[in-house]
Design an enzyme around this catalytic site. Structure first.
Site, PDB file in Angstrom:
ATOM      1  CE  LYS A  11      -3.879  -2.288   2.405  1.00 40.25           C
ATOM      2  NZ  LYS A  11      -4.704  -2.263   3.656  1.00 40.25           N
ATOM      3  NE  ARG A  87      -5.641 -12.090   5.616  1.00 36.82           N
ATOM      4  CZ  ARG A  87      -6.369 -10.947   5.601  1.00 36.82           C
ATOM      5  NH1 ARG A  87      -6.662 -10.337   4.449  1.00 36.82           N
ATOM      6  NH2 ARG A  87      -6.776 -10.409   6.702  1.00 36.82           N
ATOM      7  NE  ARG A 104      -2.023  -5.669   7.344  1.00 36.72           N
ATOM      8  CZ  ARG A 104      -3.168  -6.211   6.942  1.00 36.72           C
ATOM      9  NH1 ARG A 104      -3.669  -7.262   7.571  1.00 36.72           N
ATOM     10  NH2 ARG A 104      -3.825  -5.714   5.909  1.00 36.72           N
ATOM     11  CG  HIS A 117      -5.239  -6.285  -0.212  1.00 38.09           C
ATOM     12  ND1 HIS A 117      -6.452  -6.296   0.422  1.00 38.09           N
ATOM     13  CD2 HIS A 117      -5.327  -7.210  -1.211  1.00 38.09           C
ATOM     14  CE1 HIS A 117      -7.250  -7.184  -0.181  1.00 38.09           C
ATOM     15  NE2 HIS A 117      -6.589  -7.740  -1.175  1.00 38.09           N
ATOM     16  CD  GLU A 128      -8.768  -9.273  -3.413  1.00 32.96           C
ATOM     17  OE1 GLU A 128      -9.559  -8.897  -2.540  1.00 32.96           O
ATOM     18  OE2 GLU A 128      -7.600  -9.635  -3.156  1.00 32.96           O
TER      19      GLU A 128
END
Ligand code: CDP
Ligand code: MG
Length: 143
Positions: A11, A87, A104, A117, A128
């Site tokens: 991002k 993830r 993160r 993402h 996607e």
């Protein structure tokens, strides 16, 4: 374990922090293979379409502003259990809940500006990936 493909986006905050290589290395070191990649600046319309599932959520307008605030780096990743694996490498949406050593936990500033993402299921991954890499945009690994 099934070989899957998943969509990853670095991002605008991740790009600003110059983390492209750092993040791609994490995927590669975990055995995921990049099968498509592009850098782009999302339009408001593209961001709204991509995140349409969240359009009724209170954070939607801020999410669109954030995702259009600078360029993003979009990849399709392939590997065993790629959706769940990505993830795991990303960590939880809120960095204060993210496991130590995840992207993160290490790099996200907040639940909104959380660097990456990743698709949440194989079905959404297919949608996607097609959103960004239609027309033979995904390169099979032939070696
Ligand atoms: O990205 P992820 O799948 O982990 O989370 P999501 O629930 O699908 O939310 C999409 C994105 O919206 C998050 O990654 C955040 O950037 C943003 N978000 C937010 O700003 N505030 C929230 N309370 C939840 C999500
Ligand atoms: Mg999500």
């Amino acid at each position: 374990m099934a070989v899957e493909q998943t969509l990853s986006i670095i991002k605008p905050d991740g790009i600003q922090k110059n983390l492209i290589g750092e993040i791609v290395s994490r995927f590669e070191n975990a055995g995921l293979e990049v099968v498509a990649a592009r850098m782009m600046h999302l339009s408001k319309e593209q961001a709204q379409e991509f995140y349409v599932v969240h359009k009724e959520r209170p954070f939607f307008d801020d999410l669109i502003k954030y995702m259009t605030s600078g360029p993003v780096f979009v990849q399709a990743l392939q590997g065993d259990d790629a959706v769940a694996r990505n993830r795991e490498i990303m960590g939880a949406t809120d960095p204060s809940d993210a496991d130590p050593g995840t992207i993160r936990a290490d790099h996200a500033a907040s639940i909104e500006e959380n660097v990456v993402h990743g698709s949440d299921a194989a079905e959404t991954a297919a949608v996607e990936i097609a959103f960004f890499f239609a027309d033979n945009g995904v390169c099979p690994r032939t070696r």
